[in-house]
Design an enzyme around this catalytic site. Structure first.
Site, short mmCIF file in Angstrom:
data_model
loop_
_atom_site.label_atom_id
_atom_site.label_comp_id
_atom_site.label_asym_id
_atom_site.label_seq_id
_atom_site.Cartn_x
_atom_site.Cartn_y
_atom_site.Cartn_z
N HIS A 46 0.86 -1.19 0.00
CA HIS A 46 0.00 0.00 0.00
C HIS A 46 0.89 1.24 0.00
O HIS A 46 2.10 1.13 0.17
CB HIS A 46 -0.89 0.01 1.25
CG HIS A 46 -0.09 0.18 2.50
ND1 HIS A 46 0.48 -0.89 3.16
CD2 HIS A 46 0.29 1.29 3.20
CE1 HIS A 46 1.17 -0.45 4.21
NE2 HIS A 46 1.06 0.88 4.25
N HIS A 132 5.63 5.74 -1.07
CA HIS A 132 6.40 4.52 -1.30
C HIS A 132 5.59 3.31 -0.85
O HIS A 132 4.63 3.43 -0.10
CB HIS A 132 7.73 4.56 -0.53
CG HIS A 132 7.55 4.55 0.95
ND1 HIS A 132 7.24 5.69 1.67
CD2 HIS A 132 7.60 3.54 1.86
CE1 HIS A 132 7.11 5.38 2.94
NE2 HIS A 132 7.32 4.07 3.09
#
Length: 192
Positions: A46, A132
């Site tokens: 995620h 990220h």
């Protein structure tokens, strides 16, 4: 919404299942070249938008309501995973990640989610937002980590991995499970 008071919660951009599978394949190859202690389960991939920590039910409900309102008219948008990187000490990083290209839609979405959480009374990290996807934790190589290892292993040298950003999710962490993130609430973005 929540049952565990000592659980941690966070809002994140969900990755589509196909993207998670593609990243899983990349990581299976990369993990042979990069010895990290713990690799993240592909179902847990995620992009964190706001980490809340532990939270009482009413505060979570308030944040969820504010987020639903603030992103109601947001449209889904394409994102491009195009780089690898690390956080922590250069010779012994604590986090290995895949990153996206800079995107104004992602920045705006994160800003709305972050602001809504602050309005709900959460004290959030103030570090700059670096979108990220955490792939692994804690360098476990016999020698120091070197950037050249990442460069050699990079599957994005010849192109990027595109996906549609279409859902913000409130996740609850279960440290004793794998995968460890449970979707508690979903906030879909409008189709493009």
């Amino acid at each position: 919404m929540s049952k565990q008071m000592n659980a941690h919660f966070f809002f994140a951009l969900k990755l589509p299942d196909e993207t998670k599978e593609n990243l899983k394949e990349y990581m299976e190859n990369i993990s042979l070249q990069l010895p990290f202690s713990r690799w993240v389960h592909h179902e847990d991939y995620h992009i964190t938008l706001a980490f809340l920590g532990s939270a009482p039910e009413e505060k979570l409900q308030k944040a969820a309501g504010l987020i639903a309102d603030s992103i109601r008219n947001e449209k889904s948008f394409p994102l491009y995973i195009s780089k690898l990187g690390v956080f922590g000490k250069q010779d012994a990083p604590r986090i290995f990640w895949c990153g996206t290209q800079q995107d104004k839609h992602l920045q705006e979405l994160r800003s709305k989610v972050y602001s809504a959480c602050q309005k709900a009374g959460f004290e959030l990290e103030t570090r700059p937002f670096k979108p990220h996807i955490t792939m692994a934790r804690k360098w476990a190589g016999t020698g120091p980590f070197q950037q050249s290892l990442l460069d050699a292993a990079n599957p994005f040298k010849s192109g990027h991995l595109e996906f549609e950003a279409s859902e913000v999710v409130l996740y609850q962490t279960h440290l004793d499970k794998s995968p460890k993130y449970e979707s508690i609430a979903i906030f879909p973005l409008l189709p493009e």
